[in-house]
Design a protein around this motif. Structure first.
Motif, PDB file in Angstrom:
ATOM      1  N   SER A  40      -2.273  74.246  24.491  1.00 32.87           N
ATOM      2  CA  SER A  40      -3.334  75.109  25.016  1.00 32.87           C
ATOM      3  C   SER A  40      -2.994  76.581  24.827  1.00 32.87           C
ATOM      4  N   ASN A  41      -4.002  77.329  24.393  1.00 39.57           N
ATOM      5  CA  ASN A  41      -3.835  78.735  24.051  1.00 39.57           C
ATOM      6  C   ASN A  41      -3.802  79.615  25.298  1.00 39.57           C
ATOM      7  N   LEU A  42      -2.847  80.535  25.344  1.00 45.18           N
ATOM      8  CA  LEU A  42      -2.632  81.350  26.537  1.00 45.18           C
ATOM      9  C   LEU A  42      -3.837  82.233  26.855  1.00 45.18           C
ATOM     10  N   ALA A  43      -4.351  82.948  25.865  1.00 46.32           N
ATOM     11  CA  ALA A  43      -5.478  83.846  26.123  1.00 46.32           C
ATOM     12  C   ALA A  43      -6.695  83.067  26.619  1.00 46.32           C
ATOM     13  N   TYR A  44      -6.965  81.929  25.994  1.00 49.51           N
ATOM     14  CA  TYR A  44      -8.101  81.118  26.442  1.00 49.51           C
ATOM     15  C   TYR A  44      -7.876  80.622  27.864  1.00 49.51           C
ATOM     16  N   VAL A  49      -9.102  80.150  33.601  1.00 46.53           N
ATOM     17  CA  VAL A  49      -8.660  80.123  34.996  1.00 46.53           C
ATOM     18  C   VAL A  49      -9.375  81.210  35.804  1.00 46.53           C
ATOM     19  N   ALA A  50      -9.576  82.391  35.222  1.00 41.20           N
ATOM     20  CA  ALA A  50     -10.326  83.438  35.914  1.00 41.20           C
ATOM     21  C   ALA A  50     -11.752  82.976  36.201  1.00 41.20           C
ATOM     22  N   TYR A  51     -12.379  82.331  35.230  1.00 39.12           N
ATOM     23  CA  TYR A  51     -13.737  81.816  35.434  1.00 39.12           C
ATOM     24  C   TYR A  51     -13.749  80.729  36.498  1.00 39.12           C
ATOM     25  N   TRP A  52     -12.769  79.845  36.458  1.00 40.52           N
ATOM     26  CA  TRP A  52     -12.658  78.757  37.439  1.00 40.52           C
ATOM     27  C   TRP A  52     -12.517  79.328  38.844  1.00 40.52           C
ATOM     28  N   GLN A  53     -11.703  80.327  38.984  1.00 39.88           N
ATOM     29  CA  GLN A  53     -11.409  80.885  40.306  1.00 39.88           C
ATOM     30  C   GLN A  53     -12.568  81.715  40.859  1.00 39.88           C
ATOM     31  N   GLN A  54     -13.295  82.418  39.965  1.00 37.88           N
ATOM     32  CA  GLN A  54     -14.260  83.409  40.425  1.00 37.88           C
ATOM     33  C   GLN A  54     -15.723  82.992  40.258  1.00 37.88           C
ATOM     34  N   GLU A  55     -16.024  82.156  39.279  1.00 36.54           N
ATOM     35  CA  GLU A  55     -17.431  81.910  38.964  1.00 36.54           C
ATOM     36  C   GLU A  55     -17.838  80.440  38.954  1.00 36.54           C
ATOM     37  N   PHE A  56     -16.972  79.548  38.586  1.00 38.48           N
ATOM     38  CA  PHE A  56     -17.362  78.139  38.471  1.00 38.48           C
ATOM     39  C   PHE A  56     -17.880  77.614  39.802  1.00 38.48           C
ATOM     40  N   PRO A 282     -11.766  77.859  19.713  1.00 43.50           N
ATOM     41  CA  PRO A 282     -11.793  77.380  21.094  1.00 43.50           C
ATOM     42  C   PRO A 282     -12.392  75.984  21.159  1.00 43.50           C
ATOM     43  N   PRO A 283     -12.282  75.306  22.292  1.00 41.23           N
ATOM     44  CA  PRO A 283     -12.891  73.974  22.413  1.00 41.23           C
ATOM     45  C   PRO A 283     -14.402  74.028  22.179  1.00 41.23           C
ATOM     46  N   PRO A 284     -14.984  72.966  21.618  1.00 46.37           N
ATOM     47  CA  PRO A 284     -16.422  72.953  21.318  1.00 46.37           C
ATOM     48  C   PRO A 284     -17.285  72.604  22.520  1.00 46.37           C
TER      49      PRO A 284
END
Length: 389
Positions: A40-44, A49-56, A282-284
């Motif tokens: 798994s790519n670090l930048a992705y 994780v930011a999206y998971w924590q703040q928006e998902f 990135p993942p499709p």
């Protein structure tokens, strides 16, 4: 066997705990120009994780899932252990819907099928005809999601027995069709092998079995030898997780159970487009699609028992046919080009299955229902249409 209605309701405290853990990640170092070559790519992952924590929004996922009819039913194993199996059961339209069992694998879940449920049950609402409708049953593998957890690893052969009990004794279907990918393809293959009197036909988007190759079998053709070599080379690059989960899964499970970031990295790498996607791709799938699946594993604390299936298979031989064994029920294949296995020669499939249909997709990877749902639905309809009574 009493069926109980089921509704998803994750406690607020569990969601609060997840967000708190996501706020304090500790990131690994990464080689320069790594892309996804090393995993798994670090930048992705930082963006995810930011999206998971703040928006998902798990509650939105939960609300959507609860619009589908869900149930649990107790099913006893041969050793006396009883499992509460979670499943969706959706009635089709049309004059006589065909019962269709859909089986998922790892690291997927029943969520893979959500977008194709309506086209399968109500084709007339999606450009098809009501005569092609299905009653769809989507069980969750034991140890995964909302199904209860086994006391020890169990493999696809035993799970096939559970699914047959669910379809016949619990839901009352005399005969039914079955479809699956990943471990679902192995479970479905076992259904075709052990319950031919009840299976109308089976449809697979991954090869479920390996053939018996002992005394008395035909030698491999040149095409088969070439294909076996390519499979071995591909698995040597992509199959490390299988070795870990098939030998010492508990060591890995401590980290995956304690860290949502670690869990996401372990799962999402498999959705990147294995095994031939460019390292910078990135993942499709959208982050919402990926995180719904990862969150299901996290919020049900099921990654450890889900991983056990690899140990059961490695030590139980659940993917290898014995002497004289072959699936005789009609079998259809819809195979993507970018899966763990390259597209196989026809002769290889016919060693294991009564192949009456094959369609090789032009695109797509391992998670066919999620990535190529329209094509999969069309292929299932086309394959099963001649078997409707």
């Amino acid at each position: 066997m009493k069926i109980q209605p089921f509704s998803i309701a994750i406690p607020d405290a569990d969601l609060d705990d997840l967000r708190a853990r996501l706020a304090l990640p500790r990131w690994p170092d990464e080689p320069v120009e790594a892309g996804w070559l090393y995993g798994s790519n670090l930048a992705y992952m930082k963006k995810l994780v930011a999206y998971w924590q703040q928006e998902f929004d798990w509650r939105a996922v939960e609300a959507r899932l609860n619009r589908f009819d869900q149930f649990t039913a107790p099913i006893a194993a041969a050793d006396g252990e009883t499992f509460d199996i979670h499943f969706l059961h959706l009635k089709g339209s049309g004059p006589k819907p065909m019962p269709l069992l859909l089986s998922h694998g790892w690291p997927g879940s029943f969520l893979e099928f959500i977008d194709i449920l309506e086209p399968l049950t109500h084709p007339e609402r999606h450009g098809g005809e009501a005569i092609d409708s299905f009653d769809v049953v989507v069980p969750t593998l034991p140890g995964y999601g909302f199904s209860s957890k086994p006391k020890k690893p169990i493999g696809p052969r035993a799970i096939a027995g559970f699914w047959h009990t669910l379809m016949t004794d619990v839901l009352g279907y005399r005969r039914y069709a079955a479809q699956g990918g990943d471990w679902g393809s192995v479970v479905t293959s076992w259904l075709g092998l052990t319950e031919p009197q009840s299976l109308i036909a089976i449809h697979l988007n991954m090869i479920g079995f390996s053939p018996y190759r002992g005394a008395g079998t035909a030698p491999l053709s040149a095409a088969e030898k070439d294909w076996v070599g390519r499979v071995q080379a591909r698995l040597s690059r992509e199959g490390g997780y299988q070795a870990i989960q098939g030998t010492k899964p508990q060591t890995l499970n401590f980290g995956l159970t304690d860290s949502p970031v670690g869990l996401a990295a372990w799962i999402i790498e498999k959705f990147h487009g294995r095994p031939s996607a460019p390292a910078d791709q990135p993942p499709p799938f959208s982050m919402d699609q990926l995180l719904a699946n990862v969150s299901l594993y996290w919020l049900t604390n099921s990654i450890a028992t889900a991983n056990w299936i690899y140990h059961a298979v490695r030590h139980g031989g659940d993917v290898s046919l014995g002497e004289g064994q072959r699936v005789t029920v009609p079998t259809g294949f819809c195979l993507p080009p970018h899966d763990l296995f390259p597209l196989p020669p026809e002769g290889w499939l016919e060693r294991m299955y009564n192949v009456t249909h094959r369609h090789d997709l032009d695109q797509g990877g391992h998670f066919t229902a999620l990535e190529c749902g329209t094509e999969l639905v069309a292929d299932v309809r086309r394959f099963l249409r001649p078997y409707r009574s």
